[in-house]
Design an enzyme around this catalytic site. Structure first.
Site, short mmCIF file in Angstrom:
data_model
loop_
_atom_site.label_atom_id
_atom_site.label_comp_id
_atom_site.label_asym_id
_atom_site.label_seq_id
_atom_site.Cartn_x
_atom_site.Cartn_y
_atom_site.Cartn_z
N THR A 1 0.82 -1.22 0.00
CA THR A 1 0.00 0.00 0.00
C THR A 1 0.85 1.27 0.00
OG1 THR A 1 -0.16 -0.09 2.42
CG2 THR A 1 -1.94 -1.12 1.16
N CYS A 2 2.02 1.23 0.62
CA CYS A 2 2.84 2.45 0.70
C CYS A 2 3.39 2.84 -0.67
CB CYS A 2 3.98 2.27 1.69
SG CYS A 2 3.40 2.10 3.40
N SER A 3 3.68 1.87 -1.51
CA SER A 3 4.24 2.16 -2.84
C SER A 3 3.21 2.01 -3.95
CB SER A 3 5.43 1.23 -3.12
OG SER A 3 5.03 -0.13 -3.09
#
Length: 664
Positions: A629-631
């Protein structure tokens, strides 16, 4: 203590990292904590206790601090490690793990056309998003490597760091040899290559004064917005998404707005660009007329939708800029997510910065993805317990729960803060009700009330009431009885008549959307911080809310426009699975798209940046997609042989509790 000259160190993925704390006196008793707060090394009178078999203690001979090696680091090791002495002195050292970056994009394109010649010159910036994370004073060092032809190419090129200056491209020729760019962070591995065709420069050339000003702003570093991706996320309904090579807008006058403070359209500096809003490359240019046709859609008279979108984006940036760089570390559980967040936001100071959220019992560190997931899940849950409505939501609290009214003040605080963090309003609160919340409105335009009320009703009542307004004479006795039942449900004690139907529906709408929820709306307004209200909420009109709510509606076309593969050239198996994924997305409903997007990005709406599709070799019982989710990326197993198997497994995935696992 985090010090600028010694507060971080580097390591490449799969290599060994040396962590050395130099600013505290060496102690025979000390403890080292990893970024998750877990002890990885404890020394008591030179007796060593390891809790991670990858840790190797290195005795310091200089009488200061301590040092250790961390073997075979991964992206999960990124974060701050704390050396804690027996005197409870602490020294922090952040390990910045240098991972392979996503392929860069090309932006900040400046174009000139000398005289009446067919030759075009310009400059292109190679932009890559860093993946390493460090203290706030850490500045990622992105290095670019250009690969370009030097002979018989029909143009001249000069490289200066991340910018390529291209001269004398013949725009009469619809072909050119490409230039390639790859990037890395520090001494980390280089990314895959991205390419740009110099003859595309002509697509960015325009004599329109607005474009000239926009390009001028770009060259001064005042605006880094990819307006093509912005246009895509705000696209309406099932209209084809916009993928443009350059921004273009017509200034047709400002929309009519209620009396509010004048909006400030100035962008102060480039710091308004937030994580998660990275620049992306447009691949399918459209003509100016096509862009205007898509952006300037029917709406209120005199409203330029493109101008409204730009105003919304600038207000969102100003709201985000109001947050300090202070991060509050908080812990929640998935089972008690709503109560946990309400307790956290009982502190009014929590909205001054951002949150670093740890979900107890789940892996993953919060570099943005966890926060997005938590806020999305929170509003999804409270919409069922504290709001009514089908496609739009209205605050509601039954009389036997009036002691919970204070929670709406907290929800107002969370609404404003999550909007600042996420960059969009996370829940479609009814526009009429929202205007009550924002400006204490008492009179709402009839067309807005009617539209909101139909969206508020469930699908059966909405269809029936729409039929009654359009073709009252054609209703059967049974349908008339059902319409009368709708009136009874909403306390409208009157005889059903065609002549007064429209006015009676408006009265019901006024009561349900404006009068009944007013006290709860006032509580929510009390929770909105004053600085947030000045920067954002006071600037919002019905037209601004309309485009903000369009932002929340994912469609297959919107999602497909966000996808890109991790490499330009795919193997046969990867190309096949990538095609399966696209075909599967085209079959999904809006709710299924929301689940898929939250799994991949942490948010239930289309992001303003591209979603990278990567591939894995997982097979058998281990075969499953893995989201980062962060990237904003997803790993698809390339081991599927047919679409039927792919669809069957992904359908099971969408109906399972996918937000609890394989999200990193």
């Amino acid at each position: 203590v985090l010090t600028v000259d010694g507060g971080f160190t580097y390591a490449n993925v799969n290599m060994n990292a040396t962590l050395e704390w130099r600013y505290l006196v060496k102690d025979s008793n000390f403890t080292v904590y990893n970024p998750e707060g877990r002890i990885i090394l404890e020394v008591q009178n030179d007796n060593l206790t390891y809790s991670d078999d990858r840790v190797v203690y290195l005795d310091s001979s200089r009488g200061q601090g301590a040092s250790l090696s961390l073997l075979h680091v991964t992206g999960r090791d990124n974060g701050t490690y704390v050396y804690n002495t027996s005197e409870n002195d602490k020294d922090g050292l952040t390990l910045v793990v240098l991972e392979k970056l996503d392929p860069p994009s090309f932006n900040q394109i400046n174009v000139t056309k000398p005289g009446h010649s067919n030759l075009v010159s310009g400059s292109v910036r190679c932009f890559a998003v860093p993946k390493g994370a460090g203290p706030y004073f850490y500045q990622p060092n992105i290095q670019t490597n250009w690969i370009y032809p030097t002979q018989d190419v029909g143009y001249n090129i000069m490289i200066k760091k991340d910018v390529a200056y291209i001269k004398n491209v013949n725009c009469a020729v619809n072909a050119s040899q490409p230039i390639f760019c790859q990037a890395r962070e520090g001494l980390g591995p280089y990314s895959e290559r991205s390419h740009f065709f110099p003859h595309y420069l002509y697509d960015f050339l325009d004599t329109d004064s607005d474009i000239d000003r926009y390009i001028s702003n770009i060259t001064r570093g005042e605006d880094r917005t990819d307006w093509s991706q912005i246009a895509n996320v705000y696209a309406q309904g099932d209209n084809p998404p916009i993928s443009v090579a350059r921004p273009r807008w017509e200034q047709n006058g400002r929309p009519s707005m209620p009396a509010m403070p004048v909006i400030n359209l100035a962008l102060d500096d480039t710091s308004s660009e937030t994580e998660g809003e990275s620049n992306t490359e447009s691949t399918n240019p459209t003509t100016p007329s096509q862009l205007d046709e898509n952006l300037n859609v029917p709406g209120a008279e005199g409203v330029d939708r493109n101008a409204i979108i730009k105003e919304v984006e600038i207000c969102l940036r100003n709201l985000t800029k109001s947050l300090s760089h202070i991060q509050q570390q908080v812990e929640i559980t998935r089972e008690n997510l709503v109560d946990n967040l309400l307790n956290i936001y009982s502190d009014p100071c929590i909205v001054e910065g951002s949150l670093h959220i740890k979900i107890i019992g789940e892996e993953g560190s919060d570099w943005g993805g966890v926060s997005r997931d938590v806020f999305t899940s929170f509003w999804s849950e409270v919409s069922l317990t504290y709001f009514l409505g089908d496609l739009v939501h209205v605050p509601y609290l039954p009389p036997h729960r009036l002691e919970e009214m204070y929670k709406f003040r907290l929800m107002g605080r969370i609404l404003s803060h999550s909007t600042a963090v996420l960059g969009y309003i996370p829940m479609a609160i009814c526009k009429s009700t929202m205007m009550v919340t924002i400006i204490d409105a008492t009179e709402i335009a009839e067309d807005v009330l009617l539209e909101d009320f139909l969206l508020y009703l469930d699908n059966e009542d909405r269809t029936l009431l729409q039929s009654a307004m359009d073709h009252f004479q054609d209703l059967s006795e049974d349908e008339l009885d059902k319409v009368q039942n709708i009136f009874v449900k909403f306390d409208m004690g009157c005889v059903l008549q065609e002549e007064t139907l429209h006015k009676q529906i408006l009265k019901m709408a006024q009561n349900e959307l404006v009068i009944k929820p007013r006290s709860l709306c006032e509580k929510m307004r009390e929770g909105i911080p004053e600085v947030h209200y000045a920067q954002f909420w006071s600037q919002m009109s019905l037209d601004h809310l309309t485009v903000l709510y369009d932002r929340l509606k994912p469609t297959p076309n919107k999602v497909l426009a966000c996808l890109r593969s991790e490499t330009l050239f795919l193997t046969e198996s990867r190309r096949r699975v990538y095609g399966y994924f696209k075909d599967f997305i085209r079959t999904l409903t809006e709710r299924e798209l929301e689940i898929l997007l939250q799994f991949i990005t942490g948010q239930a709406c289309v992001p303003k940046r591209l979603i990278t599709v990567q591939f894995s070799q997982l097979s058998g019982a281990e075969r499953r997609p893995i989201a980062h989710t962060c990237s904003f990326s997803i790993e698809l197993p390339e081991t599927y042989e047919n679409y039927e198997d792919f669809e069957a497994e992904f359908r099971i995935l969408l109906t399972s509790d996918i937000l609890r696992f394989d999200t990193q």
